[in-house]
Each structure stands twice: as C-alpha cells, then as structure tokens.
Design an enzyme around this catalytic site. Structure first.
Site, short mmCIF file in Angstrom:
data_model
loop_
_atom_site.label_atom_id
_atom_site.label_comp_id
_atom_site.label_asym_id
_atom_site.label_seq_id
_atom_site.Cartn_x
_atom_site.Cartn_y
_atom_site.Cartn_z
CG ASP A 417 -1.91 1.06 1.34
OD1 ASP A 417 -2.23 1.66 0.30
OD2 ASP A 417 -2.41 1.30 2.46
CD GLU A 420 -0.22 5.63 -3.73
OE1 GLU A 420 0.24 5.87 -2.60
OE2 GLU A 420 -0.93 4.66 -3.98
CG ASP A 500 -8.21 4.70 0.37
OD1 ASP A 500 -8.09 3.46 0.44
OD2 ASP A 500 -7.39 5.49 0.90
O1 MIG Z 1 -3.62 5.98 4.77
O2 MIG Z 1 -3.57 0.67 5.69
O3 MIG Z 1 -5.91 2.33 0.47
O4 MIG Z 1 -6.95 0.09 1.76
O5 MIG Z 1 -6.90 0.07 4.56
C1 MIG Z 1 -4.47 4.88 4.68
C2 MIG Z 1 -4.71 1.43 5.90
C3 MIG Z 1 -3.65 3.64 4.45
C4 MIG Z 1 -4.91 3.03 2.49
C5 MIG Z 1 -5.41 1.89 1.71
C6 MIG Z 1 -6.47 1.18 2.50
C7 MIG Z 1 -5.90 0.70 3.80
C8 MIG Z 1 -5.34 1.88 4.58
N1 MIG Z 1 -4.37 2.60 3.78
#
Ligand code: MIG
Length: 840
Positions: A417, A420, A500
C-alpha cells in the site's frame, strides 16, 4: 541490421539531397524547424529521419508493432524501459522500404518528410492512426504529440483512471501516482499511471499506443479539440509504441507481449477475500473465521491491515494483539484460509533501535536521498520514515529479503500500500521532486535520477522488489502481491485494487469501468473494495456489490477504520442469504474462473472484459450497456445501468444466441425489438439472427447473467474454500450454438510446478447435428491429475427424451424436461473422446 545496403526510392534520394544538414532547430513545432525535408536513412527494421538536431527512428518490432523514438539533441533516447521487456525491445521485423516510409506484412508506414507526420494504414490503405499536420511540438524539455481522432473512435485503457464512463473520449488525463483518498468519478490523477490506451472503432480497426515515459505525462482524447488526440510530458524520452490489431483482442495480446503477462495467480486468490482496516487481534481473526464457517459462507483469504504490526512498523508484529502470530496463521491455514498481510513500502526511521529493516537498509545505502545528499525522511504511518530506492536492483534484492519473517510465519501474500509513494503532512502528498533515486537496473545506464522522473514507476518497482523477494524466498510458490500504485507492465509483479473508493452507487459503477479498463491495460487481476472503503453502504448497495463482484477477477470486501462494518452478515439473514448465493456461485464457477486465469497468463486476454472485446458489434448496440461486461467472453453480466433505480431497462445481447445463466434455458427473447420466436431461434443457432433485446426489471436478489450459445462452462460442487477438494463430479454445462467449445484447466493451485508441465488442460468442443449433439474432449495435456473422478456432461436447451453413447457404448442418460437438459456422467477422458446425445 546496420550497414546493409538498401535500395532507395527516388523520392527518398531526392529528399536526402535537399536536406539542410546540421541546421540548429529552435524549440517549436517541427514544421517550424526548417522548410526542407528531413534526411532519410532506411534500416532493415524501419527508417531513420534526421532534421537538424531532431532525430526520429521508426522501427518494426513485429509486423504489427512499431516503436517510435524521437530525440532532440541529435541522439535517440536511451534504449531502456521499465515497462517493455528487453526481448521485445530487441525484436525486429524486416521491412520493405517505400517511397515515403516502409511496409511490413501487416502495416504501411508513411512519413511526411517535411513535418515528420506519421500515418499508419493497413495494406488496403485503411487508416489505423495518423498524425495531425503539426505532429510534434517541443518546448524546452516538454513535448506534445498530436494524432487525429476520427469521429466514431472510442478510447479505452489508461488503467483504472476515473471519468464516469468506460470510454475516455472527450476527456483529458494526467499520469501522476497519487494517494487519492476520497476520489470520485472525476478525480484525476489517482493511484496508477499506465500510459497505454486503445483506440476502437476507427477505419483500420483497433490499435494501441504505449507512451513509455515515466514523467508526469498527459493525454487529451478530443477534449481540447474534438478531432485531435494529444499526449505529452514535461520531460523525458519521446519513446512510444503503436500496436495494431485490427481486433481489440490482438491489441491487448500484443500489448501484453510487450509489457509482460500477469503470471498465473494462486487459485485461492480467486476465492472470497475478507479485509478490514483492521482486524486487530488474533482473537478477532479467529472469531471472524468461525463466523464464516458457521454461516457456511465460503472464504479463502483474510487480510491483515497495518494494525497487526508494532506501531505500524513494516516487518514487525504487535505481540500484544498477536501473541502467537504463527499459530493463528497456521490455524487459519488448517481451516482453508490464507493470510495476506500488508507491508507498506516505507521503513520506519529508527536508527540504533535494533530495527533490522532500517539498520540493514542504511548499511547497504538502500534508501532514497534528499537533494542535499542526506537520506530523505518523511512522515507516514510509522512516523518518520525512509524510502527504499527501488530503481536500484541491489536495493530491491535487499528489500525482498525482509519478507523472510512473514513467510516463515506462514503468510501467503503481501499487500503493498502507500507506494505512490504517499507522504503525510505535505501538500504534494508525496516526496520532493528533487529527491535523488539511483537507477541501476535493467538496461539503463547507471545514474542518479530525480523523483520527478521516478515517481510514476516507484510503486511498480516496489512490487517488483516484493514479488522477486517472495519468489526468491519460496522458489516453488506463486508470489501473490497486491498493489495500489503501478506503471505499465506492473501486472508482471502484482494484482491491483482501485484504492480508497466510497460506499456509493456511483462508485460501484465506477469500479466496473475501472476493472474493465485495467484488464485492457494488462492488469487482468483488478479489484475494488467491495462495499466501498469509506462511507458505509446501504444493505442494498452492499448486496448489489457482492453480486457484481462475484463475476470480477478479485473479490475482496474491505472497509476503513471508523466506518460501519461490511462483512457479509452485517445486514441480517435475508441480505446474507442473497450474498451467500452469489459467493456460492463463484465457487461453483471456480473451474471456469481458473481456466480464464490460465488463458490470461498465456495470452493476456483479460478475465473481465468489455462486451465489445468478444462481440465488436456491441459497440453500436442500442441499449445502455454502461454496466455490462463479460467474464471471459462466455458469460455476459448485465446489471442495471442505473442501479439505484427500480426502473426496468433493456439488455442487448449480441447476435449468436444466448442462454439464461440462472435457469440454463435458451433466451426466448421477450419485448424490445419484437423479434418473433422463429427469429429468436435463428439468433440462437447463429443461423442469421441479430441482436436480442430483453427487458429486465431490477430485483435485488437477481443479477441478469447470460451464457453464449456455444459455450461449454465447467463448474464444480460447492466448497467452502479452494483448499477443499470438491465432492462429486466436475460438471460440464454445454450450451449448444456456433463455435462451441470450452476449456478445462487444473493444477495444484499454488506452486510453480505447472511451469514444468504439472497441469491438466483440455479443450472440449460440441457439434450440433440433426439427431442431437456430440461433445468431444480433446486429448488432455500436461501431467497433472485433476481432482475430478467423473465428469457430468449437461446439455442445455434439450427438448424431449434422449440417449447417450460414449464411443460405441451406451451410457445412462437422463433427460430433464423441466430444465430442458440431458446429462450423462462419464469417467474423465484423457484421450480424444466423444459423448453423443441423440433424440429418441
Ligand atoms: O492511509 O492501511 O488504500 O486500503 O486500509 C491509509 C490502511 C492507508 C490506504 C489503503 C487502504 C488501507 C489503509 N491505507
């Protein structure tokens, strides 16, 4: 290639003679550069143009794939790529020079030597893609390329970009990987940059363009000028590919030849997956699993979000909440449930605290640097964090070793995650553009590069490090990685989800478009958080989302901290029963889904497709098909285009005939176009029929699904997890029609042994005759013995009684008048075998 003498056309010689050699172009359009024509040098694989310091090389990698490179300082951009496989960049096809370009067996390439405008046609002269009269603009380091956008051409691809429609025409997009929490259908850019699009509907057929530039590129598909397709970037190489079809299928297959196929996913990844930010303790995970099993709701995967870690530090475990992490992972595994754990790309900035990922990373100089040469530190979930330098092969290899602990604990997959990369407390949401990455990878010359150049490939190289790390640690296991950010070619390393999203009807619709466009962009394993990440769905929305997700590549229910829970049972027994009926159906369809995964790995054909992929005529259908898609071409899913509305709607089924998936009966064509029964029957047999139009009235417990007449769909008895061996025969549902066939595929579901031949693949075909139908199994390929001990062949659309023979022997057959089927159960054939059903 080099140095071979070629015959030049007289026009070419004339062009060369009039070229002002060495003229210094100022920045500006090529037309401005100099009045004369460019000098031309033919190559065995294409052609070179030189006009002052401007150089352009067009090469044919294959008969149908062209690469165009343009350099502004007398040299071509570096021959290296994060997206395109080295073997494909090295491929070339011999071309035949012409007076104004060259020909391959499939394409005619013409260049206006004055403007360098490129026109690509098929051998009959039909235009595939053509530049505008002013095709190239240079402005400082920036560039713009312009092509004609004919009326009637539609644009798809660009990954999961938003837009509110499947078609990207009339819109403009920017590639800049962005943590887009709370995005909606007009937000751009979002998480991924896949600078590849497909033009569909032009006179020369479908074609694709990959603009292989990692900077902040942009695309304008007839937004600024309705008849112009423009693309460009602020810097970096002008290096792009034109991929001819003429079918969309050929374009996608060739694009995935260039950038790589998604590897075959483990079968469990096709099962139902339950996630939440976060399941915060071992006890909660156990209770969750118990509820699924007690409710008889099939499940294959539980996801652990950031809270399983100690203070959000990647590669640690919160031992208070998970005192025996390995134990609970094993307990789940014994119950047929795999664990996928998150590992964000950042590393907590914890010098001298015994945090191995930091210590070993610093020791190896594996982190990204700030412009002043210090290790860059930015705030994310663990607090101050440092960032692996993923464009350096050494840093990637080091990063991959960090997964040893999670794998030793039995974790089956990794969720990347925030890549980016997302950084907190900064208006840009990411790291400074002048941060320094090191490139030491692939065929790039080693050098430092700014974040502005690397940003869009950073996430993909993160997943590459993860994927390669998992493969190195477990060489005989398929690596499952899920990512949020990526670039073209990222399908080689990870499946992806759309980030999200929100619990709205609009987002459910958007998710369908995003997953279709992902599939057309090489990312065949797309997912969107089922139920919506933020917000909290109504019971109806969540149920509809389950129904549609049933027929999508990756089915993961996920939601944000602080939102209502969205596990299948949260809205009571009635909603649960509907959701379970659909998830059960997905598990019954598992052999079909898995065969699609195999097909995708070999060909690049998406798992979830726009209807026009297999039925090009659907583009002009008269119905609102904005929510329709196919699962592998043979199943057409037709949700209401306005899902929140109870109004009835029309479904257009392409010519060729269809069956209702749920009843198994031929579609008899009600309403709509007033076809009479005879025409319907013709449509069904493909004897000359056209599109069938049906009227559907939305009902929450029903999702219209149709099966192509001519499909053979394998199904299996219900299981609660793909780890369970189905009890009973494989069912082969035969839906008679033209081009009748289907494929069986099986392997052990998780190892790499299939690459050594440990798979079973078998095609089955059917032929409709006057007397009935024959179903022919081809020879089974591969050395794997599939789970099924018997095959139950079920022929749909059968009227009256009948009998069956296997070779020369009678086999018991049972006709079912109510369901209009006839069936026979046989031992699984391994050699060519025909089962014939005859009417009595
Ligand atoms: O700043 O890990 O898109 O699926 O549950 C949020 C927590 C960080 C973003 C992801 C989301 C995930 C969440 N993450």
């Amino acid at each position: 290639m080099v140095g071979k003498t070629m015959l030049l056309g007289s026009a070419m010689i004339a062009a060369m003679a009039t070229t002002p050699v060495g003229a210094q172009p100022r920045d500006g359009s090529i037309a401005d550069v100099a009045a004369g024509a460019a000098s031309v040098t033919p190559r065995e694989d294409g052609i070179d143009y030189r006009k002052g310091r401007l150089v352009m090389r067009i090469t044919a990698l294959t008969d149908s794939v062209l690469r165009i490179r343009i350099g502004r300082d007398g040299t071509l951009p570096e021959d290296a790529s994060w997206a395109v496989l080295p073997a494909m960049r090295a491929a070339w096809a011999r071309v035949t020079p012409t007076s104004d370009g060259f020909r391959t067996d499939a394409l005619v390439v013409k260049v206006d030597a004055k403007t360098l405008a490129l026109t690509v046609t098929d051998p009959a002269g039909k235009v595939i893609t053509a530049d505008t009269a002013q095709p190239i603009d240079l402005d400082g380091t920036a560039f713009t390329l312009r092509k004609a956008l004919p009326i009637g051409e539609h644009i798809y691809g660009l990954g999961d970009k938003t837009g509110g429609t499947l078609d990207r025409r009339g819109k403009t997009f920017v590639d800049w990987n962005t943590d887009a929490y709370g995005f909606d259908s007009s937000t751009d850019p979002i998480y991924k940059s896949i600078p590849f699009f497909i033009g569909v509907g032009g006179e020369g057929g479908s074609y694709g363009v990959l603009l292989d530039n990692t900077w902040r590129t942009w695309f304008d598909f007839g937004h600024k000028a309705a008849d112009t397709l423009a693309m460009g970037g602020p810097d970096g190489p002008i290096d792009y590919y034109i991929i001819a079809g003429p079918t969309t299928r050929e374009v996608v297959r060739r694009y995935t030849d260039l950038t790589g196929k998604a590897p075959l996913a483990p079968q469990w990844a096709l099962g139902y997956q339950q996630s939440r930010w976060s399941y915060g303790s071992a006890d909660e995970v156990r209770r969750l699993a118990e509820t699924f099993r007690k409710d008889r709701f099939p499940i294959d995967v539980i996801w652990l979000d950031i809270d399983y870690q100690d203070r959000n530090r990647p590669f640690t475990i919160d031992r208070k909440a998970f005192p025996d992490f390995k134990g609970v992972v094993k307990q789940m595994r014994d119950d047929g449930i795999r664990i996928v754990a998150i590992a964000d790309l950042h590393v907590a900035d914890l010098p001298n605290q015994g945090y191995a990922p930091y210590d070993s990373g610093v020791a190896g100089n594996h982190f990204v640097h700030a412009a002043d040469g210090s290790v860059y530190v930015g705030p994310v979930w663990p607090g101050p964090s440092v960032f692996p330098d993923f464009t350096d092969a050494g840093a990637r290899a080091w990063y991959g070793t960090n997964f040893k602990g999670l794998l030793d604990d039995g974790v089956s997959g990794i969720w990347n995650d925030m890549n980016e990369p997302a950084i907190f407390d900064t208006p840009t949401k990411t790291m400074p553009l002048d941060n320094i990455h090191h490139i030491a990878s692939d065929q790039f010359a080693p050098r430092d590069a700014t974040h502005a150049e690397i940003h869009n490939v950073y996430g993909m190289e993160n997943t590459r490090a993860t994927y390669d790390g998992l493969r190195t640690l477990r060489p005989n296991e398929r690596a499952f990685v899920m990512t949020r950010a990526s670039y073209a070619g990222g399908q080689r390393y990870a499946v992806t989800w759309t980030g999200d999203n929100s619990a709205t009807w609009d987002h459910l619709k958007l998710a369908v478009h995003q997953m279709i466009n992902l599939g057309l962009s090489g990312f065949s394993y797309g997912a969107a958080d089922v139920g919506g990440f933020t917000g909290g769905p109504s019971p109806e929305l969540l149920t509809r989302w389950f129904e549609i997700a049933t027929f999508t590549p990756i089915f993961r229910d996920h939601s944000a901290k602080g939102t209502p829970r969205v596990e299948p049972w949260v809205d009571g027994p009635e909603q649960l029963a509907i959701r379970r009926r659909f998830v059960d159906e997905r598990y019954r369809l598992m052999p079909y889904l898995y065969a699609l995964a195999d097909q995708n790995a070999r060909t690049g054909d998406p798992i979830m497709r726009p209807v026009f992929y297999d039925y090009p005529q659907a583009i002009g259908a008269s119905c609102d098909q904005s929510m329709s898609f196919t699962l592998g071409g043979d199943l057409l899913i037709a949700p209401p285009p306005h899902m929140e509305s109870p109004q009835s709607y029309d479904v257009c089924l392409p010519a060729g005939g269809w069956y209702d998936y749920w009843t198994g009966k031929p579609v008899s064509g009600t309403g709509g176009n007033g076809l009479d029964a005879g025409v319907q029957a013709e449509a069904r047999t493909g004897a000359g029929g056209g599109e069938i139009k049906l009227t559907e009235t939305p009902a929450l417990d029903r999702l219209p699904v149709f099966v192509r007449a001519g499909a053979i769909v394998p199904r299996q008895p219900l299981v609660q997890s793909t780890a369970e061996t189905p009890d009973g025969p494989l069912e082969l549902d035969v839906y008679p029609g033209d081009d009748c066939g289907g494929t069986l595929y099986a392997d052990d579901g998780h190892s790499m042994a299939y690459q050594g031949g440990a798979y079973a693949r078998q095609t089955v075909r059917c032929t409709v005759t006057d007397k009935g139908i024959s179903v022919t199994f081809g020879k089974r390929q591969g050395s794997f013995a599939p789970w099924w001990q018997a095959v139950r062949v079920v022929v749909h659309g059968w009227q009256g009684k009948g009998s069956a023979t296997l070779g020369n022997n009678d086999v018991p057959a049972s006709a079912d008048a109510a369901n209009e089927t006839i069936s026979a159960t046989i031992a699984p054939p391994t050699t060519e075998t025909t089962v014939t059903f005859a009417k009595d």
